[in-house]
Each structure stands twice: as structure tokens, then as C-alpha cells.
Design a protein around this motif. Structure first.
Motif, mmCIF file in Angstrom:
data_model
loop_
_atom_site.group_PDB
_atom_site.id
_atom_site.type_symbol
_atom_site.label_atom_id
_atom_site.label_comp_id
_atom_site.label_asym_id
_atom_site.label_seq_id
_atom_site.Cartn_x
_atom_site.Cartn_y
_atom_site.Cartn_z
ATOM 1 N N VAL A 311 -11.508 24.477 -4.082
ATOM 2 C CA VAL A 311 -12.546 25.123 -4.884
ATOM 3 C C VAL A 311 -12.124 25.085 -6.348
ATOM 4 N N ARG A 312 -13.014 24.602 -7.201
ATOM 5 C CA ARG A 312 -12.765 24.593 -8.640
ATOM 6 C C ARG A 312 -13.695 25.596 -9.303
ATOM 7 N N VAL A 313 -13.122 26.486 -10.098
ATOM 8 C CA VAL A 313 -13.907 27.489 -10.818
ATOM 9 C C VAL A 313 -14.177 26.974 -12.227
ATOM 10 N N ILE A 314 -15.455 26.888 -12.604
ATOM 11 C CA ILE A 314 -15.862 26.423 -13.927
ATOM 12 C C ILE A 314 -16.123 27.647 -14.807
ATOM 13 N N ASP A 315 -15.341 27.785 -15.856
ATOM 14 C CA ASP A 315 -15.478 28.918 -16.783
ATOM 15 C C ASP A 315 -16.591 28.598 -17.782
ATOM 16 N N ARG A 493 -20.873 40.957 -1.296
ATOM 17 C CA ARG A 493 -21.908 39.938 -1.116
ATOM 18 C C ARG A 493 -21.561 38.662 -1.879
ATOM 19 N N THR A 494 -21.040 38.814 -3.096
ATOM 20 C CA THR A 494 -20.667 37.629 -3.876
ATOM 21 C C THR A 494 -19.556 36.863 -3.187
ATOM 22 N N PHE A 495 -18.535 37.574 -2.718
ATOM 23 C CA PHE A 495 -17.423 36.918 -2.018
ATOM 24 C C PHE A 495 -17.928 36.185 -0.774
ATOM 25 N N GLN A 496 -18.761 36.847 0.016
ATOM 26 C CA GLN A 496 -19.276 36.215 1.230
ATOM 27 C C GLN A 496 -20.088 34.973 0.906
ATOM 28 N N LEU A 497 -20.939 35.073 -0.106
ATOM 29 C CA LEU A 497 -21.807 33.956 -0.453
ATOM 30 C C LEU A 497 -21.000 32.741 -0.903
ATOM 31 N N LEU A 498 -20.011 32.972 -1.753
ATOM 32 C CA LEU A 498 -19.206 31.858 -2.255
ATOM 33 C C LEU A 498 -18.375 31.235 -1.140
ATOM 34 N N THR A 499 -17.782 32.073 -0.296
ATOM 35 C CA THR A 499 -16.959 31.554 0.796
ATOM 36 C C THR A 499 -17.802 30.804 1.813
ATOM 37 N N LEU A 501 -20.677 29.301 1.187
ATOM 38 C CA LEU A 501 -21.115 28.050 0.576
ATOM 39 C C LEU A 501 -20.011 27.002 0.640
ATOM 40 N N ALA A 502 -18.783 27.420 0.375
ATOM 41 C CA ALA A 502 -17.663 26.480 0.446
ATOM 42 C C ALA A 502 -17.562 25.856 1.835
ATOM 43 N N GLY A 503 -17.948 26.625 2.857
ATOM 44 C CA GLY A 503 -17.878 26.120 4.225
ATOM 45 C C GLY A 503 -18.893 25.052 4.557
ATOM 46 N N ARG A 504 -19.908 24.855 3.693
ATOM 47 C CA ARG A 504 -20.892 23.798 3.962
ATOM 48 C C ARG A 504 -20.358 22.425 3.596
ATOM 49 N N SER A 505 -19.262 22.362 2.821
ATOM 50 C CA SER A 505 -18.765 21.090 2.293
ATOM 51 C C SER A 505 -17.555 20.604 3.077
ATOM 52 N N GLY A 506 -17.457 19.268 3.220
ATOM 53 C CA GLY A 506 -16.241 18.638 3.712
ATOM 54 C C GLY A 506 -15.930 18.856 5.167
ATOM 55 N N PHE A 518 -19.158 33.133 -15.605
ATOM 56 C CA PHE A 518 -18.659 33.693 -16.855
ATOM 57 C C PHE A 518 -17.529 34.681 -16.609
ATOM 58 N N GLN A 519 -17.213 34.965 -15.329
ATOM 59 C CA GLN A 519 -16.187 35.955 -14.992
ATOM 60 C C GLN A 519 -15.173 35.347 -14.016
ATOM 61 N N PRO A 520 -14.410 34.344 -14.446
ATOM 62 C CA PRO A 520 -13.494 33.675 -13.520
ATOM 63 C C PRO A 520 -12.383 34.570 -12.993
ATOM 64 N N ASP A 521 -12.117 35.686 -13.675
ATOM 65 C CA ASP A 521 -11.055 36.588 -13.233
ATOM 66 C C ASP A 521 -11.546 37.673 -12.284
ATOM 67 N N ALA A 522 -12.844 37.710 -11.974
ATOM 68 C CA ALA A 522 -13.363 38.714 -11.043
ATOM 69 C C ALA A 522 -12.698 38.553 -9.682
ATOM 70 N N ARG A 523 -12.359 39.681 -9.054
ATOM 71 C CA ARG A 523 -11.626 39.662 -7.788
ATOM 72 C C ARG A 523 -12.354 38.844 -6.720
ATOM 73 N N ALA A 524 -13.669 39.027 -6.607
ATOM 74 C CA ALA A 524 -14.427 38.324 -5.580
ATOM 75 C C ALA A 524 -14.362 36.810 -5.783
ATOM 76 N N ILE A 525 -14.405 36.372 -7.026
ATOM 77 C CA ILE A 525 -14.400 34.934 -7.316
ATOM 78 C C ILE A 525 -13.001 34.349 -7.118
ATOM 79 N N GLU A 526 -11.986 35.052 -7.598
ATOM 80 C CA GLU A 526 -10.610 34.563 -7.422
ATOM 81 C C GLU A 526 -10.259 34.395 -5.948
ATOM 82 N N LEU A 527 -10.573 35.398 -5.118
ATOM 83 C CA LEU A 527 -10.197 35.348 -3.708
ATOM 84 C C LEU A 527 -11.064 34.368 -2.934
ATOM 85 N N ALA A 528 -12.350 34.223 -3.306
ATOM 86 C CA ALA A 528 -13.194 33.217 -2.655
ATOM 87 C C ALA A 528 -12.672 31.811 -2.935
ATOM 88 N N ALA A 529 -12.183 31.585 -4.140
ATOM 89 C CA ALA A 529 -11.647 30.265 -4.483
ATOM 90 C C ALA A 529 -10.406 29.934 -3.654
#
Length: 642
Positions: A311-315, A493-499, A501-506, A518-529
Motif C-alpha cells: 500500500v502506498r499512501v499519497i500525501d 469505518r475508514t480503516f475497514q474501507l481502506l483495508t 479495498l486493498a483486498g480487491r487487488s492482487g 491529506f492526513q497520512p499520519d492518521a491512525r486509521a490510515i497508517e494501520l490500514a497501509a
């Protein structure tokens, strides 16, 4: 010999929410659906009790006809549902005894129309799958009921466990119900179960016509269909000898009904399994904190045959393009050049007007409730939980930047930009508009499955449970909008959605995942990545324990709407004065809806049924005055959105 039945008429008025006595023949028992005279009209009703004597002073009229019969367990389930969710018994019983139109012509089974192609069974199960299946079968054989959490990464083989468990139920002469959270997921699930069980599979969801639902219910009640696949209302399917209920993607909020009765199909599944000695299996790659803390876990581990994609996070603070940043355009260009498929998610679930700082990514939050503050038309930021308010800042309180904005891009804008930048990619939309057209969902999913260099563009539907070959790229365009919702579940909800979505690929080839934020340091985004589900759930449970949120306490939400804000607030203050024994937040103003002012009370309590019943009595007593004032009230137990 004449007997006497207590009958709940299937009417909605709270003033008539009580049983009425009618005379019946000897063969009428609990669960009979009858047609009766009620006032000046004929209505259907459900028999909930039969006795040899009428109550004193009652001159019982005879029922006119018995039109159907329900399993007693479904009657018991409906009576419990009315009590727990503060609804009327008539509304709750109507869920298990829906109106059926008269048969006119024979119709093809809707399952034949909606099912996608299935998949062959694997040659063997993994050790983890074998262990999980064995535990489900032991619980099924005990006949005592059980609630189990089947947890594993996307692609870890949960569906095969469901299929084998249904097969085990059929071998024992038992039926199964398989729930998916949305109609959009039924074509693929249906295809898998029909490939294994053929014509013994029935389909139930609100997208079918009334006649189709009647036909399917008759097949189920008659024993022709022993496996039922459907959305949340399928939990009431008239399966006799129920052995198994599967709740797939159990984390999804779509299992909560948003109109009276406001039931949660996950909770109802647990109650039905208890009543019938069946096993309820809740499956997810990203379980709810409530399930993680409260259910016995059956772990499947990682993805079968492949690693989870990087997972790549785009800031976006450092990118000029929105909604399509330069890195996302490059990855889409690779799909256009080399082939494959892409999925683009627009996180558009109920976007709230929260403020975001484009410079540092901060969103103003309530200090007491830990939810985003919402910008109202009065120029102030409001907390929708406790009512705290403050003037909207002109600059970011964290970094001093003046770049405060609201985010969000629509599917039409995204489609236009895709067509302009990458004309070689075929866009296919999957959203609520597509779901509204019969057959359109199955057509869109089949077209995406068959098309090379296709991009599936849509809302949360695209992240849920779909399994397509050749998906090289999955990307979320706007992760921040979910974090900005004024709800304590926003990070979950954000964590679940991102995780998800990642499962649809590869799944069958190297895949890539991009998250724009715009919030790459948010806990939900960091842990989903990092695909770190246990880490996120541990932190979320710690936070909820401290704040008194579920699973540590229940919530009961009371919303009042009316023509003006002062009258709405006064009604809630009077209601608050009559509610004791719970921590009450509010009244807090909500955004205006359909021209009506709204506000809410939120109660935290260990006894939700008691509090909801007390609120119902207070509202019933105040009903005449509220009608004169143009007020309407809603009581919602265990709400999934605030």
C-alpha cells in the motif's frame, strides 16, 4: 370446539399496539396469519397465543380466514425485536409475515437471472479452514446455538468455509441463511452457492418484485430451497429446521435498518440462532470492535496463494492534482498500457461539512466526544454528540494556515477526468444509482469481469466482497472524507474501507494499492497501509473503553424533527428530564433535513431495552402535543450512525 386467539393486527399505530381476541377453529395455533375485521376494515394479523377461554367481558368475533402459517420461532423473534428496538409489535411481525400478492403466472427463479458464474471447489482445505469448519460442525451438532467470528485476511478462504458449513447443515437435514450486507454483493455470492447447491438456493432481497419474493418464500417454507442467500431482510426467511446463519462482511453498517423497526440483522441473527439452536458465523477481514471483543474467534490467517499487496499512501498536501494525483495517473497509465483492471473508490458515504486543513491535515474535533465538529450555516462548528459549539476558525488552530477547506469529489467529475486523461480505459460505474435499476448491478459486475483495461468507479460498494481476476490496482481517491464524519465510528469505518479495498487487488497477480489523503499520519490510515487489523482493534477498544462507547456500553439515540429549532430543543429537554439511569449527551443540533430542523439526545447505558421502553412511553404520552406542534420523534437502539 371454539377457541380464542390473541392476535396482533399488522397495523403501525402505537395506540393500537396490543393483542385483540378473536374466535378461531381448533386447528389454529401460534404463528397463524389470519384475516380479521378490525374497526371498519379488514387487516391481516398474527396469532401469538391460543386459549380455551376468552377474557372476561370480551365478545370475540371469528377470524375470517387463515392465510398463512409461520414457524413459532419467527413469531418469538418478532416479539423480541419489537421489545428490544422500541418498535410496535405490528411492524415487527410484518417483517416475518410480509404481504403476498396473488399468484398470476409462473416466473423464472430470480436466482437464475442474478447469479454470476461460480467457482470450482478447491482440492483441499488449509489446516486453518479445516479447524474452523470442525468447530462450526461441533456447535451445529450440539444444538445449543453458538456465535462465532471467522476472521482472516481478504482472500483467506472464508467463503469456502461458509460453503462447507452449509453442506454439513444439508447433510443433517438443516437449512442455512447466508447474509451479505448489500444487494450489490448478491450476484457473486449467489453464483458461488448455486454452483455448489444448484436449484436448492433461494434469493431474498428488497430489489425483487413482490411476486418474486412471494415465490421464493414459498420455495423456502415448502422445503424446496434449503439455502437462502440475501441481504439483511433474509434473516427472517421462513427456513424450517435452521442450522446455520452466515453473516458475511459482518463489519458493514448496511446490516442496520434505517426505518422502523430499526433492527440490526447481526443482532437479530444471534437471537434467531439462540431461539433455534443454530450456529451464527460472522465473517470479516476487518471485524467490528464489538465482535472482536465478544465472540469466539476462528482465525484463518493470511491470503491463500499470494501476499497482500503493498500500500502506498499519497500525501495530497504535496500534490497538485485532485481527485487524480500524478502518482495515481501514472499507475492508471500502467493499467492502460499493460492491461488489467483498476478499482477507484470515492469515499462518499454521507460526507459531512467538516473542515480540513490542506497544509497539515488537521480536522477540528470535539474535546469531549472525540468526533469531528461539523460546520453549520450559522458559521459555528457543532458537535453532534454533546452539543458543544465554537466559532469556525479563520486559520488552522494547529498550524496557523489559512488553507481550510471541505473535501469531496463526485463520480461524474471523476469520470470526466478519467475520460480526458486516459481515454483507453473503460469506465464502469457501481454506485447507488446503478443499484436502483433491476439487473444493472449484475450487468455492471459481469462487464467489469469480462473487460480488459476497465476501471470500476464507485462508492463503498466497490470495496465490499467482490473477487475479480486481473485487478492490478485499487485506489481510494479521498480517504479524508470518512475521517471527517461526526461519528465515533469514523476511524473504524475508514480503516475497514481502506483495508477492504486493498483486498480487491492482487489476488491472482501482483497488485498495487494507493491511498490519497491529506492526513497520512492518521491512525486509521497508517494501520490500514500495514494491514494491521489486530493493532487497530486493540487501540480502538482502548479508546472506546475510556469514552464509554460500544461494546462497553450501549447507545440509544433519540432524534426529534420539527418546523423550528426552539420547539425541537424544548421537546428534547422535556424528554431528557424524564429519562434517568443513563449518561445523556445533548440535545445537540443536527443538520437540517428536508426543510425540517433536527436535534438529538444520545444515551450511554447498560440497559438499552429499558431506556428505549421508557422513551417510548414518554413519547406516546406526548404524542398529541407533538402532533399539534408538527414534531416527529425516532428512537434508535444501537445506532450505527450518529
Amino acid at each position: 370446539m371454539t377457541r380464542f386467539a390473541s392476535v396482533y393486527p399488522l397495523v403501525t399505530a402505537r395506540a393500537l399496539d396490543r393483542p385483540f381476541t378473536y374466535a378461531v377453529e381448533d386447528d389454529v395455533e401460534r404463528g397463524a396469519v389470519v384475516r380479521v375485521r378490525f374497526g371498519g376494515r379488514r387487516v391481516r394479523g398474527v396469532v401469538v397465543e391460543v386459549s380455551d377461554k376468552a377474557p372476561p367481558g370480551i365478545d370475540a368475533q371469528p377470524v375470517e380466514a387463515v392465510v398463512a402459517r409461520l414457524p413459532p420461532a419467527l413469531v418469538e423473534l418478532a416479539l423480541w425485536l419489537a421489545d428490544y428496538y422500541g418498535s410496535t409489535h405490528g411492524r415487527a411481525l410484518a417483517l416475518v409475515a410480509p404481504e403476498s400478492p396473488k399468484r398470476r403466472v409462473e416466473r423464472p427463479q430470480p436466482a437464475e437471472r442474478e447469479a454470476l458464474a461460480g467457482e470450482p471447489a478447491p482440492a483441499a482445505l488449509t489446516a486453518e479452514q479445516e479447524a474452523a469448519l470442525a468447530r462450526v460442525v461441533v456447535a451445529m451438532d450440539s444444538g445449543e446455538g453458538a456465535n462465532l467470528l471467522l476472521y482472516g485476511a481478504t482472500g483467506s478462504g472464508k467463503t469456502e468455509v461458509y460453503l462447507r458449513a452449509c453442506d454439513a447443515a444439508l447433510e443433517r437435514g438443516l437449512g442455512s441463511i447466508v447474509l451479505v450486507p448489500e444487494i450489490a454483493l448478491t450476484p457473486q455470492a449467489l453464483g458461488r452457492f448455486r454452483a455448489r447447491f444448484g436449484g436448492s438456493v433461494a434469493l431474498l432481497h428488497s430489489g425483487l418484485s413482490d411476486a418474486e419474493r412471494r415465490d421464493e418464500r414459498e420455495r423456502i417454507a415448502g422445503g424446496e430451497a434449503r439455502v437462502v442467500v440475501g441481504a439483511r431482510s433474509a434473516v427472517f426467511a421462513p427456513v424450517r429446521g435452521l442450522g446455520l446463519i452466515v453473516v458475511d462482511e459482518e463489519h458493514d453498517a448496511s446490516y442496520k435498518q434505517d426505518s422502523d423497526p430499526r433492527y440490526d440483522a447481526r443482532t437479530v441473527a444471534a437471537k434467531r440462532a439462540s431461539l433455534e439452536g443454530a450456529v451464527a458465523v460472522y465473517g470479516s477481514a476487518t471485524p467490528r470492535p464489538e465482535s472482536w471483543a465478544g465472540l469466539e474467534r476462528l482465525a484463518l490467517g493470511g491470503r491463500l496463494g499470494a501476499e497482500l499487496p503493498p500500500v502506498r499512501v499519497i500525501d495530497l498536501r504535496h500534490e497538485a492534482g485532485y481527485p487524480l494525483s500524478a502518482p495515481l495517473l501514472r499507475e492508471l497509465g500502467r493499467v492502460a498500457e499493460l492491461g488489467g483492471k483498476a478499482i477507484l473508490l470515492l469515499n462518499r458515504r454521507g460526507i459531512a461539512p467538516a473542515l480540513h486543513c490542506r497544509a497539515c491535515g488537521t480536522t477540528p474535533r470535539c474535546r469531549l466526544c472525540d468526533v469531528s465538529l461539523v460546520l453549520h450555516a450559522d458559521g459555528r462548528l457543532h458537535c453532534h454528540h454533546c452539543g458543544f459549539a465554537e466559532p469556525a476558525p479563520q486559520v488552522c488552530p494547529a498550524c496557523g494556515s489559512s488553507e481550510l477547506a471541505r473535501l469531496g469529489a463526485g463520480t461524474q467529475r471523476l469520470e470526466r477526468e478519467l475520460a480526458s486523461a486516459l481515454p483507453d480505459l473503460v469506465p464502469i460505474r457501481l454506485d447507488a444509482d446503478a443499484a436502483a435499476v433491476p439487473g444493472a448491478l449484475a450487468e455492471a459486475l459481469a462487464r467489469f469481469d469480462a473487460t480488459d483495461r476497465a476501471v470500476l468507479v464507485g462508492t463503498q460498494m466497490v470495496a465490499k466482497g467482490h473477487h475479480f481476476s486481473g485487478v492490478a490496482l485499487a485506489a481510494v481517491v479521498d480517504a479524508d472524507t470518512g475521517l471527517g464524519l461526526p461519528d465515533f465510528r469514523a476511524e473504524e469505518r475508514t480503516f475497514q474501507l481502506l483495508t477492504q479495498l486493498a483486498g480487491r487487488s492482487g489476488r491472482d497477480a501482483p497488485g498495487r494499492v494507493l491511498i490519497q489523503t491529506f492526513q497520512p499520519d492518521a491512525r486509521a490510515i497508517e494501520l490500514a497501509a500495514r494491514h494491521d487489523v489486530p493493532g487497530f482493534l486493540a487501540g480502538e477498544l482502548d479508546r472506546r473503553r475510556e469514552l464509554g462507547y460500544p461494546p462497553f456500553r450501549h447507545l440509544v439515540r433519540i432524534v426529534v424533527s420539527g418546523p423550528d429549532a426552539a420547539t425541537v430543543e424544548r421537546a428534547l429537554l422535556e424528554l431528557r428530564g424524564g429519562l434517568g439511569g443513563a449518561e445523556l449527551l445533548g440535545p445537540a443540533p443536527l443538520l437540517r433535513l428536508r426543510g425540517r430542523r433536527r436535534a438529538q439526545l444520545v444515551a450511554k447505558t447498560e440497559s438499552p431495552r429499558v431506556l428505549a421502553a421508557r422513551a417510548g412511553r414518554l413519547l406516546a404520552a406526548a404524542a398529541p402535543a407533538m402532533r399539534r406542534a408538527g414534531l416527529a420523534a425516532v428512537v434508535d437502539v444501537d445506532p450505527q450512525s450518529l
